[in-house]
Design an enzyme around this catalytic site. Structure first.
Site, PDB file in Angstrom:
ATOM      1  CG  HIS A 135      -2.041  -1.035   1.129  1.00 54.18           C
ATOM      2  ND1 HIS A 135      -2.501  -1.553  -0.045  1.00 54.18           N
ATOM      3  CD2 HIS A 135      -2.779  -1.639   2.123  1.00 54.18           C
ATOM      4  CE1 HIS A 135      -3.473  -2.428   0.209  1.00 54.18           C
ATOM      5  NE2 HIS A 135      -3.652  -2.508   1.510  1.00 54.18           N
ATOM      6  CG  HIS A 209      -7.801  -0.217   2.326  1.00 53.18           C
ATOM      7  ND1 HIS A 209      -8.398  -0.916   3.372  1.00 53.18           N
ATOM      8  CD2 HIS A 209      -6.818  -1.015   1.875  1.00 53.18           C
ATOM      9  CE1 HIS A 209      -7.773  -2.060   3.542  1.00 53.18           C
ATOM     10  NE2 HIS A 209      -6.812  -2.153   2.647  1.00 53.18           N
ATOM     11  CD  GLU A 344      -8.170  -3.456  -0.490  1.00 49.91           C
ATOM     12  OE1 GLU A 344      -6.994  -3.165  -0.730  1.00 49.91           O
ATOM     13  OE2 GLU A 344      -8.491  -4.348   0.315  1.00 49.91           O
TER      14      GLU A 344
HETATM   15  C1  GLA Z   1      -5.301  -5.073   2.117  1.00 52.15           C
HETATM   16  C2  GLA Z   1      -4.460  -6.284   2.151  1.00 52.15           C
HETATM   17  C3  GLA Z   1      -4.660  -6.993   3.436  1.00 52.15           C
HETATM   18  C4  GLA Z   1      -4.364  -6.086   4.586  1.00 52.15           C
HETATM   19  C5  GLA Z   1      -5.213  -4.856   4.497  1.00 52.15           C
HETATM   20  C6  GLA Z   1      -4.833  -3.879   5.573  1.00 52.15           C
HETATM   21  O1  GLA Z   1      -6.616  -5.361   1.920  1.00 52.15           O
HETATM   22  O2  GLA Z   1      -4.716  -7.139   1.066  1.00 52.15           O
HETATM   23  O3  GLA Z   1      -3.804  -8.101   3.491  1.00 52.15           O
HETATM   24  O4  GLA Z   1      -3.021  -5.711   4.563  1.00 52.15           O
HETATM   25  O5  GLA Z   1      -5.067  -4.256   3.249  1.00 52.15           O
HETATM   26  O6  GLA Z   1      -4.754  -4.456   6.817  1.00 52.15           O
END
Ligand code: GLA
Length: 379
Positions: A135, A209, A344
């Site tokens: 991210h 997110h 997402e």
């Molecule tokens: C995304 C990732 C997850 C986790 C979340 C945040 O969705 O795919 O594995 O890291 O973000 O916790």
């Protein structure tokens, strides 16, 4: 025009012609947008914008990380309720967040071992989700203060956020100019339009997110999910895709017909074990750039329905497997395991290292675009 002491008319000061022109808004005063101070981060003042439509829906978004702090929509009885997790205060977001409600960049999802090679040059990223990059790194777009301007656009109240990411920031090449426009539409959609340009070849994968719980309480195992995707990208134990595009048929990953999240989540399945539940990317057969339905989620007790539409070819469906009761959020709700899910829209994880995945390279002269719509209805 409706005004009150609280509902300060917002004067749009022009179309922001400096870069990424294309905002279809008419600068005018609005009673549909309210602003209030929301503390400060990085020594900069942060503002909380409240957007409202005529149906009673309301989105509160701040310009720290472009975080959707609350999103209120009606249930089948017309009762308005908040359907996203988060905090009441900015300082809590700054302290610790599992990416609640934020804009994600430069690269949403994981890049294996925090490395990729572009034009023969190896770029090294923070391995903030060891051994991988996640991210956007240690200080991604979710932790930046964005420039903000609100508009009363014909499509609905709109918050336009802009951020200039410096060449080399978090290890990514090129100066990146990013615009993220949130619009609360009359059909109860929260629409996010991204646009970005670069001055050097780079890679880019922006997403959003929010953690959804359409009942506004409890776990999400009873929510019914439909994902019109025939394949997904299986992962290794560190959640990096193996490169395979695996058919969902006959697996717990088949959501082509509406199925409760909890129906198969605890099945003996290596992929579910690696994810601790669902934490995978679904693959859509489409022309990238076409706005298509990626998910429909129904919550039976409130009748709330969420549809996700996007121009992106993939969708990470994450079932809040890392929530573990250590975070207390809005209104004192202690967020337990699987109290929310994320949807997402994105390009596939680790694309810079996966030659068979759709390209995430952005070059000077090109404009990156990505539209994501979270639209709410009742059933
Ligand atoms: C995304 C990732 C997850 C986790 C979340 C945040 O969705 O795919 O594995 O890291 O973000 O916790």
């Amino acid at each position: 025009m409706k005004t009150s002491l609280n509902w300060i008319p917002v004067l749009a000061a022009g179309l922001g012609a400096a870069w990424l022109v294309g905002c279809a808004s008419t600068p005018q005063e609005s009673g549909r947008i309210r602003t209030e101070p929301f503390g400060s981060a990085d020594g900069q003042a942060v503002t909380l914008y409240t957007l409202r439509n005529s149906k009673g829906a309301e989105a509160r978004i701040c310009n720290y990380g472009g975080i959707v702090v609350s999103l209120k929509v009606p249930d089948k009885n017309g009762t308005i309720g908040d359907v996203v997790l988060g905090y009441d205060k900015l300082e809590d977001y700054v302290k610790v967040t599992p990416y609640f409600g934020c804009l994600v960049g430069r690269y949403g999802n994981r890049i294996a071992r925090g490395q990729f090679t572009l034009n023969g040059v190896t770029c090294t990223l923070a391995t903030n989700n060891y051994p991988n990059a996640l991210h956007g790194g240690a200080k991604g777009f979710d932790k930046r203060v964005w420039q903000a301007k609100a508009y009363d656009s014909p499509a609905g109240p709109q918050l336009v956020l802009r951020y200039v990411s410096k060449d080399g920031e978090e290890g990514y090449p090129g100066t990146l100019f990013v615009k993220a426009a949130y619009t609360l539409t009359e059909d109860n959609g929260l629409r996010l339009d991204y646009a970005a340009t670069t001055d050097k070849d780079t890679v880019l994968n922006l997403t959003h997110h929010s953690y959804f719980n359409l009942a506004g309480k409890g776990d999400i195992l009873g929510h019914e999910v439909m994902l019109p995707a025939g394949r997904f990208t299986p992962v290794d134990a560190t959640l990096i895709p193996t490169g395979e595009l695996k058919p969902v048929a006959g697996t717990p990953f088949d959501f082509t017909r509406p199925t409760a999240i909890g129906a198969r989540i605890n099945q003996e399945d290596e992929q579910l074990k690696f994810g601790g539940g669902y934490d995978h990317n679904w693959v859509f057969t489409k022309r990238i750039g076409d706005l298509t339905l990626l998910a429909r989620v129904t919550e039976p007790t409130t009748g709330r329905v969420l549809e996700v539409w996007s121009t992106e070819p993939g969708l990470q469906f994450y079932t809040g497997n890392f929530l573990d009761g250590t975070i207390t959020g809005k209104g004192g709700w202690v967020y337990q395991h699987r109290n929310a899910f994320c949807l997402e829209p994105q390009h596939f994880p680790d694309s810079p290292n996966q030659p068979n995945f759709p390209s995430v390279v952005l070059k000077p002269g090109q404009t990156y675009r990505n539209t994501i719509i979270y639209r709410f209805a009742v059933k």
